[in-house]
Design a protein around this motif. Structure first.
Motif, PDB file in Angstrom:
ATOM      1  N   ALA A 152       0.848  -1.191   0.000  1.00 33.25           N
ATOM      2  CA  ALA A 152       0.000   0.000   0.000  1.00 33.25           C
ATOM      3  C   ALA A 152       0.883   1.240   0.000  1.00 33.25           C
ATOM      4  O   ALA A 152       2.035   1.199   0.447  1.00 33.25           O
ATOM      5  CB  ALA A 152      -0.922   0.005   1.218  1.00 33.25           C
ATOM      6  N   PHE A 153       0.343   2.332  -0.500  1.00 37.66           N
ATOM      7  CA  PHE A 153       1.062   3.605  -0.455  1.00 37.66           C
ATOM      8  C   PHE A 153       0.067   4.753  -0.587  1.00 37.66           C
ATOM      9  O   PHE A 153      -1.037   4.590  -1.113  1.00 37.66           O
ATOM     10  CB  PHE A 153       2.122   3.699  -1.561  1.00 37.66           C
ATOM     11  N   PHE A 154       0.469   5.918  -0.085  1.00 40.12           N
ATOM     12  CA  PHE A 154      -0.326   7.129  -0.225  1.00 40.12           C
ATOM     13  C   PHE A 154       0.111   7.891  -1.470  1.00 40.12           C
ATOM     14  O   PHE A 154       1.287   7.888  -1.844  1.00 40.12           O
ATOM     15  CB  PHE A 154      -0.172   8.027   1.003  1.00 40.12           C
ATOM     16  N   VAL A 155      -0.860   8.539  -2.097  1.00 38.44           N
ATOM     17  CA  VAL A 155      -0.613   9.418  -3.236  1.00 38.44           C
ATOM     18  C   VAL A 155      -0.936  10.838  -2.805  1.00 38.44           C
ATOM     19  O   VAL A 155      -1.945  11.083  -2.133  1.00 38.44           O
ATOM     20  CB  VAL A 155      -1.487   9.020  -4.441  1.00 38.44           C
ATOM     21  N   ILE A 156      -0.075  11.796  -3.172  1.00 40.39           N
ATOM     22  CA  ILE A 156      -0.308  13.207  -2.883  1.00 40.39           C
ATOM     23  C   ILE A 156      -0.530  13.946  -4.192  1.00 40.39           C
ATOM     24  O   ILE A 156       0.076  13.613  -5.222  1.00 40.39           O
ATOM     25  CB  ILE A 156       0.882  13.825  -2.112  1.00 40.39           C
ATOM     26  N   GLY A 193     -11.345   1.727  -8.932  1.00 34.16           N
ATOM     27  CA  GLY A 193     -12.021   2.691  -8.077  1.00 34.16           C
ATOM     28  C   GLY A 193     -11.861   4.115  -8.558  1.00 34.16           C
ATOM     29  O   GLY A 193     -11.427   4.368  -9.692  1.00 34.16           O
ATOM     30  N   ARG A 194     -12.205   5.069  -7.680  1.00 32.91           N
ATOM     31  CA  ARG A 194     -12.131   6.491  -8.016  1.00 32.91           C
ATOM     32  C   ARG A 194     -10.849   7.102  -7.468  1.00 32.91           C
ATOM     33  O   ARG A 194     -10.613   7.068  -6.258  1.00 32.91           O
ATOM     34  CB  ARG A 194     -13.328   7.241  -7.423  1.00 32.91           C
ATOM     35  N   LEU A 195     -10.043   7.670  -8.366  1.00 36.17           N
ATOM     36  CA  LEU A 195      -8.884   8.439  -7.936  1.00 36.17           C
ATOM     37  C   LEU A 195      -9.357   9.863  -7.688  1.00 36.17           C
ATOM     38  O   LEU A 195      -9.873  10.522  -8.595  1.00 36.17           O
ATOM     39  CB  LEU A 195      -7.793   8.414  -9.001  1.00 36.17           C
ATOM     40  N   CYS A 196      -9.193  10.340  -6.455  1.00 36.97           N
ATOM     41  CA  CYS A 196      -9.766  11.625  -6.055  1.00 36.97           C
ATOM     42  C   CYS A 196      -8.709  12.694  -5.810  1.00 36.97           C
ATOM     43  O   CYS A 196      -8.978  13.700  -5.154  1.00 36.97           O
ATOM     44  CB  CYS A 196     -10.626  11.448  -4.803  1.00 36.97           C
ATOM     45  N   TRP A 213      -4.720  13.833  -0.444  1.00 36.65           N
ATOM     46  CA  TRP A 213      -4.105  12.539  -0.173  1.00 36.65           C
ATOM     47  C   TRP A 213      -5.112  11.410  -0.369  1.00 36.65           C
ATOM     48  O   TRP A 213      -6.293  11.549  -0.052  1.00 36.65           O
ATOM     49  CB  TRP A 213      -3.587  12.490   1.263  1.00 36.65           C
ATOM     50  N   GLN A 214      -4.617  10.276  -0.855  1.00 39.05           N
ATOM     51  CA  GLN A 214      -5.443   9.079  -0.999  1.00 39.05           C
ATOM     52  C   GLN A 214      -4.540   7.856  -0.925  1.00 39.05           C
ATOM     53  O   GLN A 214      -3.368   7.909  -1.328  1.00 39.05           O
ATOM     54  CB  GLN A 214      -6.202   9.099  -2.331  1.00 39.05           C
ATOM     55  N   LEU A 215      -5.077   6.760  -0.396  1.00 42.81           N
ATOM     56  CA  LEU A 215      -4.296   5.530  -0.278  1.00 42.81           C
ATOM     57  C   LEU A 215      -4.736   4.512  -1.321  1.00 42.81           C
ATOM     58  O   LEU A 215      -5.932   4.269  -1.501  1.00 42.81           O
ATOM     59  CB  LEU A 215      -4.437   4.929   1.120  1.00 42.81           C
ATOM     60  N   PHE A 216      -3.747   3.933  -1.995  1.00 39.54           N
ATOM     61  CA  PHE A 216      -3.973   2.801  -2.897  1.00 39.54           C
ATOM     62  C   PHE A 216      -3.376   1.560  -2.260  1.00 39.54           C
ATOM     63  O   PHE A 216      -2.294   1.613  -1.666  1.00 39.54           O
ATOM     64  CB  PHE A 216      -3.308   3.028  -4.251  1.00 39.54           C
ATOM     65  N   GLN A 217      -4.083   0.437  -2.384  1.00 37.82           N
ATOM     66  CA  GLN A 217      -3.512  -0.815  -1.916  1.00 37.82           C
ATOM     67  C   GLN A 217      -3.764  -1.930  -2.917  1.00 37.82           C
ATOM     68  O   GLN A 217      -4.737  -1.902  -3.682  1.00 37.82           O
ATOM     69  CB  GLN A 217      -4.067  -1.208  -0.553  1.00 37.82           C
ATOM     70  N   ALA A 277     -10.612  10.174   0.319  1.00 36.41           N
ATOM     71  CA  ALA A 277      -9.461  11.070   0.225  1.00 36.41           C
ATOM     72  C   ALA A 277      -9.499  12.104   1.345  1.00 36.41           C
ATOM     73  O   ALA A 277     -10.504  12.243   2.053  1.00 36.41           O
ATOM     74  CB  ALA A 277      -9.434  11.753  -1.138  1.00 36.41           C
ATOM     75  N   MET A 278      -8.382  12.834   1.495  1.00 36.68           N
ATOM     76  CA  MET A 278      -8.274  13.828   2.561  1.00 36.68           C
ATOM     77  C   MET A 278      -7.544  15.062   2.052  1.00 36.68           C
ATOM     78  O   MET A 278      -6.527  14.953   1.353  1.00 36.68           O
ATOM     79  CB  MET A 278      -7.536  13.239   3.760  1.00 36.68           C
ATOM     80  N   ALA A 279      -8.082  16.234   2.406  1.00 37.42           N
ATOM     81  CA  ALA A 279      -7.450  17.512   2.076  1.00 37.42           C
ATOM     82  C   ALA A 279      -6.841  18.106   3.339  1.00 37.42           C
ATOM     83  O   ALA A 279      -7.494  18.150   4.387  1.00 37.42           O
ATOM     84  CB  ALA A 279      -8.475  18.470   1.482  1.00 37.42           C
ATOM     85  N   VAL A 280      -5.590  18.561   3.241  1.00 39.67           N
ATOM     86  CA  VAL A 280      -4.892  19.169   4.373  1.00 39.67           C
ATOM     87  C   VAL A 280      -4.408  20.550   3.954  1.00 39.67           C
ATOM     88  O   VAL A 280      -3.633  20.674   2.996  1.00 39.67           O
ATOM     89  CB  VAL A 280      -3.696  18.314   4.831  1.00 39.67           C
ATOM     90  N   THR A 281      -4.880  21.588   4.634  1.00 31.18           N
ATOM     91  CA  THR A 281      -4.411  22.951   4.388  1.00 31.18           C
ATOM     92  C   THR A 281      -3.336  23.279   5.418  1.00 31.18           C
ATOM     93  O   THR A 281      -3.580  23.226   6.623  1.00 31.18           O
ATOM     94  CB  THR A 281      -5.567  23.958   4.484  1.00 31.18           C
ATOM     95  N   HIS A 282      -2.155  23.624   4.931  1.00 28.57           N
ATOM     96  CA  HIS A 282      -0.975  23.716   5.787  1.00 28.57           C
ATOM     97  C   HIS A 282      -0.802  25.115   6.375  1.00 28.57           C
ATOM     98  O   HIS A 282      -1.111  26.126   5.737  1.00 28.57           O
ATOM     99  CB  HIS A 282       0.264  23.315   4.989  1.00 28.57           C
ATOM    100  N   ILE A 283      -0.292  25.133   7.602  1.00 34.01           N
ATOM    101  CA  ILE A 283       0.020  26.378   8.295  1.00 34.01           C
ATOM    102  C   ILE A 283       1.520  26.397   8.576  1.00 34.01           C
ATOM    103  O   ILE A 283       2.192  25.371   8.425  1.00 34.01           O
ATOM    104  CB  ILE A 283      -0.788  26.508   9.601  1.00 34.01           C
ATOM    105  N   PRO A 284       2.087  27.557   8.943  1.00 30.87           N
ATOM    106  CA  PRO A 284       3.547  27.618   9.169  1.00 30.87           C
ATOM    107  C   PRO A 284       4.039  26.606  10.197  1.00 30.87           C
ATOM    108  O   PRO A 284       3.317  26.171  11.062  1.00 30.87           O
ATOM    109  CB  PRO A 284       3.750  29.052   9.670  1.00 30.87           C
TER     110      PRO A 284
END
Length: 344
Positions: free
Chosen positions: A255-259, A271-274, A319-323, A337-344
């Protein structure tokens, strides 16, 4: 002397157990007051979670103990409480110790858990009660979860607890002390009677996640499980401690995560790549061997793979995980999938 040593070892073992489980994770077994058959601490309900089972009988409320037996601030109360019943559907041990008795919905019932500390939670609600004529089907909804209403029901025992058939899975987070509302409804009541809940398991998976899940509902893998992402740590670039976890995966598979830098949805054979735009693959690992497997990865902003989007304060990564899923369509499967908004 031997007795003292044994007692000391028992205390040490209990302390280690208490420190190794997430705070405020708990199990509840719906028991009939005149024939209590409470699941033992070793029972996992299909690998979901072991530990102490609180026994809920013919009482309107219950103070909850954690899976390690510790007192919590959580209390359970039931709206439309009408008592529990007993049913022996031929389920073999050890599953019979939780699935043999139940709480009737008649036809609606709300389970209210107050006092949950802030954090991310996964909720499993068990429902198996096939009557002699047809199938009672039960609809379960957890207020505030992303998964919506799930319907359960089986005309015969499938051999083991099975997602989407004998139990539902929901995810929810609380930014502050929270109240968990689980609503059960008989999907096809007969004479106003129908639907049942055998047990409830609440797993605290970590602190409040920095990301926002999307791409619902998660698609089912070959095990019939809706794999999903959770996270822990911070969205702070300086903290550099964001950990992503894929849940309810197929065990012992790569398995691995895609960014990516975008969130477009593309249909693929498996499946759906998001995620989209500037895609990059994180390192490959192996999912855990447990029946409801996980795979975790801690992001290192100082060591991102080639092609990954630039991460700076204010940017959002997806981010999304494929396995690998040998029995699945196309030989693989994807989480939501997951969205991450980054701060300093």
């Amino acid at each position: 002397m031997k007795h003292s040593n044994r007692k000391l070892l028992t205390c040490i073992g209990m302390a280690l157990m208490a420190s190794s489980v997430p705070a405020q994770s708990f199990n509840v077994d719906m028991d009939r007051f005149d024939n209590v058959i409470t699941a033992p601490n070793s029972y996992t309900a299909g690998g979901l979670q072991n530990g102490l089972w609180n026994s809920f009988t013919d009482i309107p409320s219950l103070d909850i103990l954690s899976v390690s037996g510790q007192a919590t601030a959580i209390s359970l109360s039931i709206v439309n409480f009408q008592g529990n019943g007993l049913f022996s559907p031929g389920v073999p041990a050890p599953d019979s110790e939780m699935y043999s008795d139940f709480a009737l919905l008649n036809p609606n019932k709300t389970y209210t858990f107050t006092g949950l500390i802030p954090g991310e939670y996964t909720v499993h609600v068990h429902s198996y009660h096939p009557p002699t004529n047809g199938v009672w089907r039960t609809q379960i909804r957890v207020d505030g979860s992303n998964e919506g209403v799930q319907e359960l029901g089986a005309s015969f025992w499938p051999g083991a607890p099975q997602a989407g058939l004998t139990y539902s899975t929901h995810t929810i987070s609380f930014q502050s002390t929270g109240t968990l509302l689980i609503r059960g409804r008989a999907a096809n009541p007969v004479g106003g009677v129908g639907g049942a809940v055998n047990g409830i398991q609440v797993v605290r998976t970590g602190d409040v996640c920095a990301g926002v899940r999307y791409c619902f509902p998660p698609e089912l893998n070959s095990l019939g499980l809706a794999s999903f992402i959770s996270c822990s740590g911070s969205d702070s670039i300086a903290a550099n401690n964001l950990t992503l976890t894929g849940n309810l995966l197929v065990p012992n598979q790569p398995a691995f995560f895609v960014i990516g830098s975008g969130n477009a949805v593309v249909s693929l054979p498996f499946g759906r790549l998001c995620v989209s735009g500037g895609l990059a693959r994180m390192p490959v690992g192996i999912t855990s061997p447990s029946p409801n497997s996980i795979f975790s990865f801690t992001v290192d902003y100082n060591n991102m793979p080639a092609g990954a989007p630039t991460i700076s304060p204010g940017t959002t990564t997806y981010w999304q995980l494929f396995q690998r899923d040998p029995q699945g369509v196309g030989g693989g499967s994807l989480t939501d999938a997951m969205a991450v908004t980054h701060i300093p």
